[in-house]
Design a protein around this motif. Structure first.
Motif, mmCIF file in Angstrom:
data_model
loop_
_atom_site.group_PDB
_atom_site.id
_atom_site.type_symbol
_atom_site.label_atom_id
_atom_site.label_comp_id
_atom_site.label_asym_id
_atom_site.label_seq_id
_atom_site.Cartn_x
_atom_site.Cartn_y
_atom_site.Cartn_z
ATOM 1 N N ARG A 433 26.063 -12.152 -5.682
ATOM 2 C CA ARG A 433 26.016 -11.113 -4.653
ATOM 3 C C ARG A 433 25.719 -9.747 -5.304
ATOM 4 O O ARG A 433 24.903 -8.973 -4.796
ATOM 5 C CB ARG A 433 27.328 -11.050 -3.880
ATOM 6 C CG ARG A 433 27.328 -9.974 -2.779
ATOM 7 C CD ARG A 433 28.697 -9.824 -2.157
ATOM 8 N NE ARG A 433 29.051 -10.940 -1.289
ATOM 9 C CZ ARG A 433 28.748 -11.007 0.006
ATOM 10 N NH1 ARG A 433 28.046 -10.031 0.592
ATOM 11 N NH2 ARG A 433 29.138 -12.044 0.715
ATOM 12 N N CYS A 436 22.102 -9.489 -6.161
ATOM 13 C CA CYS A 436 21.277 -9.284 -4.966
ATOM 14 C C CYS A 436 21.436 -7.876 -4.404
ATOM 15 O O CYS A 436 20.477 -7.288 -3.894
ATOM 16 C CB CYS A 436 21.633 -10.321 -3.905
ATOM 17 S SG CYS A 436 21.110 -12.005 -4.308
ATOM 18 N N MET A 437 22.645 -7.318 -4.494
ATOM 19 C CA MET A 437 22.896 -5.964 -4.011
ATOM 20 C C MET A 437 22.247 -4.895 -4.888
ATOM 21 O O MET A 437 21.938 -3.799 -4.428
ATOM 22 C CB MET A 437 24.397 -5.686 -3.966
ATOM 23 C CG MET A 437 25.164 -6.444 -2.912
ATOM 24 S SD MET A 437 26.954 -6.121 -3.024
ATOM 25 C CE MET A 437 27.023 -4.388 -2.587
ATOM 26 N N PHE A 489 22.058 -13.656 1.545
ATOM 27 C CA PHE A 489 22.105 -12.521 0.624
ATOM 28 C C PHE A 489 20.748 -11.817 0.562
ATOM 29 O O PHE A 489 20.673 -10.583 0.523
ATOM 30 C CB PHE A 489 22.505 -12.989 -0.780
ATOM 31 C CG PHE A 489 23.979 -13.268 -0.941
ATOM 32 C CD1 PHE A 489 24.866 -13.152 0.122
ATOM 33 C CD2 PHE A 489 24.490 -13.651 -2.169
ATOM 34 C CE1 PHE A 489 26.225 -13.407 -0.029
ATOM 35 C CE2 PHE A 489 25.835 -13.905 -2.344
ATOM 36 C CZ PHE A 489 26.703 -13.791 -1.268
ATOM 37 N N CYS A 490 19.687 -12.601 0.539
ATOM 38 C CA CYS A 490 18.347 -12.000 0.504
ATOM 39 C C CYS A 490 18.094 -11.186 1.776
ATOM 40 O O CYS A 490 17.486 -10.106 1.725
ATOM 41 C CB CYS A 490 17.289 -13.085 0.339
ATOM 42 S SG CYS A 490 17.254 -13.817 -1.314
ATOM 43 N N TYR A 493 20.326 -7.892 1.689
ATOM 44 C CA TYR A 493 20.030 -6.902 0.661
ATOM 45 C C TYR A 493 18.527 -6.687 0.441
ATOM 46 O O TYR A 493 18.105 -6.211 -0.603
ATOM 47 C CB TYR A 493 20.726 -7.306 -0.646
ATOM 48 C CG TYR A 493 22.209 -7.494 -0.456
ATOM 49 C CD1 TYR A 493 23.013 -6.486 0.050
ATOM 50 C CD2 TYR A 493 22.814 -8.730 -0.745
ATOM 51 C CE1 TYR A 493 24.373 -6.655 0.260
ATOM 52 C CE2 TYR A 493 24.172 -8.913 -0.547
ATOM 53 C CZ TYR A 493 24.949 -7.887 -0.038
ATOM 54 O OH TYR A 493 26.299 -8.065 0.168
ATOM 55 N N ARG A 495 15.838 -8.690 0.139
ATOM 56 C CA ARG A 495 15.026 -9.480 -0.782
ATOM 57 C C ARG A 495 14.280 -10.619 -0.068
ATOM 58 O O ARG A 495 13.735 -11.502 -0.720
ATOM 59 C CB ARG A 495 15.901 -10.048 -1.903
ATOM 60 C CG ARG A 495 16.543 -8.954 -2.760
ATOM 61 C CD ARG A 495 17.267 -9.518 -3.973
ATOM 62 N NE ARG A 495 17.949 -8.459 -4.717
ATOM 63 C CZ ARG A 495 17.385 -7.682 -5.634
ATOM 64 N NH1 ARG A 495 16.102 -7.856 -5.934
ATOM 65 N NH2 ARG A 495 18.081 -6.724 -6.241
#
Length: 499
Positions: A433, A436-437, A489-490, A493, A495
């Motif tokens: 995480r 990704c952040m 997550f993508c 954040y 992605r």
């Protein structure tokens, strides 16, 4: 070069599932690409694709240009009619959980020899034409490589500088005789490279259609027992008999109290400069024919490298020697244009290394496992990250996050728990995480960390002579929530690929 904001997975192809003892370019590779795309991952970092050397490492390859023949999909060769179904029946010693290189090499090389013989005897005109075209377009390295591999087999792996002088010193008459004597095996090695390149091109094209780019690897050094050093000894620091006078490595550091004595011969940079760095230009040009982005290994070695006398048993008694610096990358840029390159800038990083990387706008690497050994000034902590970087939970040289966390000091544990506001029970995904952040343009996670695997599943232990590069996963290790969580997550954040 700034890269689009994205996320990816680090996995060497040998770690893929499959029935023949090691991962390859067969169905599991295509399924993995499908999984990457479904999980919102736009990058697959594959590590070096070349053949293996001592310790089964692809960083000690017998060629800077050739592919690893153990990655060839035997099933595809059967579909071409060059193997029978019986040839694909798994043999004892081929394991799903790890690679036994002795058993895998024996099994696969025997099948490749059968396929090459059948191709030579009965290939269609179309296949022969494609093979001939490949051999011609890759002649600049393939001829030397195929003969070197045939001679290496004939000499049972004895170092090339201990061959008969005519062969070691590449006298024309001796080479001509060797070509005649070993014509069948020379043809075999050419066939293997054609098969690898053909299959890899198909896999890469499939990945491109799925929106997945391949991150390759250019190891800075190559093995002494390699086609490249044998063919161009003047480009390396060797004595008149072809033996290294000095070898590569790194001084004592985080990974080893005695440093790492890699043993690769060092480049004679003056000779490379005299020919305008032509060998390096060709090497990178060929690498970019295989992949979309290249990670240049041990980038600091281009500013200065650790030179160890060949007689020294460890890396302790070495010295820093200037490398080619900007001159090499200026020559590459002039010949090939601006390239998507990542710089592996780990280890002892001095201001000149940082200046070289920034001059050519190569993103550097940030390792989250390194972030908690000090205080808030640690450059690997996310609040110090920059856009022009690649953030990793760990690399192939690190322990897995779960393994690292199990052995972390109390200070590291206290710092990490406080920094992230967690209790530490799920540290692999806490670091995923965080990656990704991060504002870093690129985030890459080893598959072992996605699967929350312990240290026994790590890929490599720098300085270890054996037991490395063996890990494999199985599809039943991968659950639907892994992909869903990565994709979420993508999305959260930024992605996720643009629609």
């Amino acid at each position: 070069m700034r890269l689009p904001r994205s996320s990816g997975i680090l996995l060497h192809p040998t770690s893929l599932p499959g029935p023949h003892g090691s991962g390859d370019l067969g169905p599991a590779a295509y399924h993995f690409v499908d999984w990457l795309a479904s999980a919102g991952q736009r990058l697959w970092q594959v590590l070096p694709l070349g053949g293996i050397g001592p310790g089964n490492s692809p960083y000690m390859s017998p060629s800077a240009f050739a592919g690893n023949v153990l990655l060839i999909d035997l099933g595809e060769l059967q579909s071409q009619g060059w193997l029978d179904a019986a040839d694909l029946e798994p043999a004892p010693g081929l394991f799903a959980t790890h690679v036994d290189y002795g058993a895998v090499t024996s099994f696969r090389m025997e099948r490749l020899a059968r396929a090459a013989a059948r191709f030579a005897a009965s290939a269609s005109e179309e296949s022969r034409a494609a093979f001939d075209t490949f051999c011609e377009s890759h002649r600049s390295w393939l001829d030397d490589y195929a003969l070197f591999m045939a001679l290496s087999e004939a000499h049972e792996g004895v170092d090339w500088c201990d061959w008969a002088p005519g062969l070691a010193l590449r006298r024309a008459g001796a080479l001509a005789t060797a070509h005649r004597t070993h014509a069948e095996r020379v043809a075999f090695w050419r066939f293997c490279q054609w098969s690898f390149f053909r299959q890899w091109a198909q896999l890469r094209a499939y990945a491109a259609r799925k929106g997945v780019k391949i991150v390759g690897d250019a190891p800075i050094f190559i093995a002494h027992h390699s086609a490249d050093v044998w063919a161009r000894p003047e480009l390396f620091e060797l004595d008149p008999e072809g033996r290294p006078t000095v070898v590569a490595g790194v001084p004592p550091d985080f990974f080893s109290a005695t440093g790492q004595r890699w043993g690769n011969p060092l480049y004679r940079w003056s000779a490379h400069a005299a020919e305008g760095y032509a060998w390096w230009i060709e090497r990178l040009r060929r690498t970019f024919e295989l992949v979309d982005i290249v990670r240049i290994d041990h980038f600091r070695g281009f500013a200065a490298h650790w030179e160890i006398p060949a007689s020294e048993p460890t890396a302790v008694n070495g010295r820093w020697v200037p490398g080619p610096g900007a001159a090499l990358f200026e020559a590459v840029q002039q010949a090939l244009g601006t390239l998507p390159v990542l710089a592996e800038d780990l280890g002892v990083i001095t201001p000149d290394v940082e200046a070289l990387r920034r001059r050519f706008e190569f993103p550097g690497m940030l390792i989250l496992q390194f972030a908690f050994g000090g205080d808030a000034a640690n450059r690997y902590l996310p609040h110090h990250h920059e856009h022009d970087a690649v953030v990793y939970t760990g690399t192939h040289d690190n322990d897995t996050v779960a393994g690292w966390w199990a052995g972390a000091s109390d200070t590291e544990r206290h710092f990490a728990r406080g920094y992230f506001g967690v209790d530490g029970h799920d540290m692999p995904w806490t670091l995923i995480r965080a990656a990704c952040m991060s504002i870093a343009d690129t985030a890459i996670h080893p598959l072992q960390d996605v699967l929350c695997l312990g240290g026994e599943h790590r890929m490599n232990r720098p300085g270890a002579d054996d037991g490395c590069w063996r890990w494999r996963f199985q599809w039943n290790d991968v659950h639907p929530w892994h992909g869903r969580r990565l994709a979420e997550f993508c999305r959260l954040y930024g992605r996720t690929p643009a629609a």
